[in-house]
Enzyme design. Structure first.
Site, short mmCIF file in Angstrom:
data_model
loop_
_atom_site.label_atom_id
_atom_site.label_comp_id
_atom_site.label_asym_id
_atom_site.label_seq_id
_atom_site.Cartn_x
_atom_site.Cartn_y
_atom_site.Cartn_z
N CYS A 124 -18.84 -13.22 -18.91
CA CYS A 124 -20.18 -13.43 -19.46
C CYS A 124 -20.12 -14.53 -20.54
O CYS A 124 -20.93 -15.45 -20.54
CB CYS A 124 -20.70 -12.13 -20.06
SG CYS A 124 -22.48 -12.09 -20.30
N GLY A 158 0.79 -1.22 0.00
CA GLY A 158 0.00 0.00 0.00
C GLY A 158 0.82 1.27 0.00
O GLY A 158 0.27 2.36 -0.19
N CYS A 201 -27.82 -10.50 -15.11
CA CYS A 201 -27.28 -10.28 -16.46
C CYS A 201 -28.27 -10.84 -17.48
O CYS A 201 -28.69 -12.00 -17.39
CB CYS A 201 -25.92 -10.95 -16.63
SG CYS A 201 -25.32 -10.92 -18.34
N CYS A 253 -23.21 -8.20 -18.12
CA CYS A 253 -21.91 -8.21 -17.44
C CYS A 253 -20.97 -7.21 -18.11
O CYS A 253 -20.85 -7.18 -19.34
CB CYS A 253 -21.25 -9.59 -17.55
SG CYS A 253 -22.12 -10.89 -16.67
N CYS A 288 -26.32 -13.88 -19.47
CA CYS A 288 -25.83 -15.13 -18.85
C CYS A 288 -26.50 -15.39 -17.50
O CYS A 288 -26.22 -16.40 -16.86
CB CYS A 288 -24.31 -15.09 -18.69
SG CYS A 288 -23.77 -14.08 -17.29
ZN LIG Z 1 -23.29 -11.99 -18.13
#
Ligand SMILES: [Zn+2]
Ligand SMILES: Nc1ncnc2c1ncn2[C@@H]1O[C@H](COP(=O)(O)OP(=O)(O)O)[C@@H](O)[C@H]1O
Ligand SMILES: [Mg+2]
Lengths: 262, 301
Positions: free
Chosen positions: B279, B39, B248, B273, B251
């Protein structure tokens, strides 16, 4: 209040020196500040008042001298030689600083509530609801309508901005608050109200204050004790009423007479 | 790495991965330091890349420093492999290294990204390189570099909550949606680059090495594998990720970051997506969404 602790100063400044190049802004300044006491620093413009205040707050490095602070933990810390971490922590918790210009002391892009909550959040407070409640309490304490909590400071009058700055400092219950010309630039009636509020809060919370002002009227109203500065040196110090009623040093006499003649 | 092999396979006149070996060593030293202090922003001597700042030159320099001839590279922008930015960067590295490329998250050994973390969980041995426009999480608060460095050194981070407080005060919830501030390994405050906050939890305990490069500001930082990454929040307003009204449309995924697609001017829309590889992989595995049947019919016409 613990009486025996009040026998020792909260702050002892010893032989503080600060120059800008060859210009001596503070020369060999020493004084004590007692718990709950309001110390006024007066003198004309350019006499080194702000430099002294900023040096005490660690905003300017000093050339020499000690700034001995008796912390809440009861240990004595020399702020002139303390680590950054320790000094910054104390400044955010046990100390406060009220600037002459609110824009320097407030986060103008953030709401009144965020301004008040900032120090608490810096200390790790992570409960939104409690932060809000505290902010509401402090708005009331400084006579700002609580419903202004989400408003930006720039929608506030000059007097309200100063009161918000005070609330934002007092929220961590500091033991010392430094103020640089807190009423400077405000209308006389607004000044009077602000001075009343400062006096009341300082008493209620038993805060020690160092108030820098070029206005002897402000000094008389607020300060228990005064230090008169000229050319970076303290020329006279004493109880406010005594000093103003019976000035000893020629410069103080001049200051007092000029304010009377205004 | 086999130097001779690498140079022979790439564009004549250029060193492997464009940067000279000395520059790459300098970058690798910065990366190693970054990995050692999760970081923490490590300054480095940023080099000119053949793309303007803002196009991912920081990410490209990191990629150039770590890429080897056997790497399989994937480049994404907003979750897609075929946007201009992703295509240019992939094309650049193919010309400069001749490495294999892929759109499949699983197959990639090195992924450079802008604005998304792939949905497919990463595994040990993979490296994810983020393009970072502004590395300093305290910049909004404090323009002075000396001061922000001091704040990092002293862990003075409480003030970050002022920003989150303001979000809640003005919007009723933490509205910061991108580049969500996180605390890495319990120590350093870090910007995640402008990924949606949906992706923020993916940084936490990730098996892959995550490297961040900011070209204009000349900073590199890192989240090594299996490092704690904690989003800032309030006790009574805990960190939450975005949700969508639908799955989605293609999918049926319920666990992925969705883009809204406007279908017509009568308010018709669908959510798909943002990660096209994810996807596609799901559809190939037989998953379907609300709109997938009509789409197949159209394709068959
Ligand atoms: Zn998707
Ligand atoms: N940062 C600085 N650099 C150089 N000179 C300064 C600086 N700050 C203040 N001074 C000088 O130091 C003297 C004291 O200034 P200051 O403490 O602001 O006075 P006061 O607050 O009493 O008006 C003035 O002569 C001023 O010009
Ligand atoms: Mg001044």
């Amino acid at each position: 209040m613990t009486p025996d602790l009040d026998q020792t100063p909260l702050l002892s400044v010893e032989a503080l020196n600060k120059s800008f190049g060859r210009h001596v802004a503070c020369h060999d300044i020493s004084f004590d500040l007692w718990p709950g006491e309001v110390l006024g620093i007066v003198g004309e413009s350019g006499s080194g008042k702000s430099t002294l205040l900023n040096a005490i707050a660690g905003r300017l490095p000093v050339d020499s001298g000690k700034i001995l602070y008796r912390a809440a933990s009861n240990s004595i810390v020399d702020l002139a030689s303390a680590s950054d971490a320790q000094r910054r922590h104390l400044m955010r918790t046990e100390w406060g600083f009220v600037q002459q210009h609110a824009r320097d002391g407030l986060r103008m892009g953030f709401s009144a509530g965020a301004n008040i909550g900032e120090r608490l959040m810096a200390l790790g407070d992570k409960h939104y609801g409690k932060l809000r409640d505290t902010a509401l309490d402090w708005l009331r304490a400084v006579e700002i309508a609580p419903e202004r909590i989400d408003d930006l400071p720039r929608t506030f009058s000059g007097g309200m901005q100063q009161r918000l700055q005070i609330a934002r400092n007092l929220v961590t219950r500091p033991r010392i608050v430094l103020m640089d010309e807190p009423t400077g630039g405000l209308d006389v009636s607004v000044q009077a109200r602000l001075l009343d509020l400062i006096r009341r809060l300082v008493q209620e919370h038993h805060v020690a204050c160092i108030v820098v002002t070029h206005d002897l009227g402000v000094a008389r109203l607020l300060a228990h004790r005064l230090m008169v500065m000229r050319h970076g040196q303290v020329v006279e110090a004493g109880l406010t009423d005594q000093l103003l009623d019976d000035p000893q040093h020629a410069y103080t006499q001049l200051l007092v007479s000029s304010v009377l003649s205004v | 790495m086999n130097q001779a092999y690498e140079t022979s396979a790439t564009l004549a006149g250029y060193n492997f991965a464009f940067l000279d070996e000395q520059t790459k060593r300098m970058l690798r030293r910065a990366i190693l330091k970054a990995v050692a202090i999760p970081g923490y922003q490590v300054p480095f001597g940023s080099r000119e890349m053949p793309l303007p700042y803002g196009w991912g030159t920081g990410g490209m320099q990191v990629t150039a420093a770590v890429i080897g001839a056997k790497d399989v590279l994937k480049v994404i922008d907003q979750g897609a492999d075929d946007t201009t930015n992703a295509v240019s960067i992939r094309h650049f590295f193919v010309r400069m290294t001749n490495v294999a490329t892929t759109e499949k998250t699983r197959e990639a050994t090195l992924i450079q990204t802008r604005h998304r973390v792939p949905e497919t969980p990463l595994s040990e041995g993979q490296i994810l390189v983020y393009q970072v426009p502004i590395p300093e999480p305290l910049r909004w608060l404090e323009p002075r570099e000396t001061e922000t460095r001091k704040m990092h050194a002293l862990s003075e981070y409480g003030v970050m909550h002022v920003k989150l407080y303001e979000d809640i005060a003005q919007h009723g919830h933490i509205s910061t949606a991108y580049d969500y501030p996180v605390l890495v390994n319990g120590r350093y405050l870090m910007r995640c680059s402008p990924i949606p906050k949906f992706d923020t939890p993916k940084l936490h305990m990730n098996a892959a090495l995550q490297l961040f490069g900011a070209g204009r500001e000349k900073r590199i930082y890192a989240v090594p594998p299996y490092t704690e990454v904690k989003p800032l929040d309030f006790e009574d307003h805990p960190f939450e990720v975005e949700r969508w009204p639908e799955d989605c449309a293609l999918c049926g995924a319920q666990d992925s970051f969705l883009d809204e697609v406007i279908l017509d001017d009568r308010g018709g829309r669908m959510f798909v997506c943002s990660d096209t590889d994810y996807c596609g992989e799901r559809r190939a595995a037989g998953h379907t969404g609300r709109m997938s049947a009509p789409y197949k019919e159209e394709a068959a016409e």
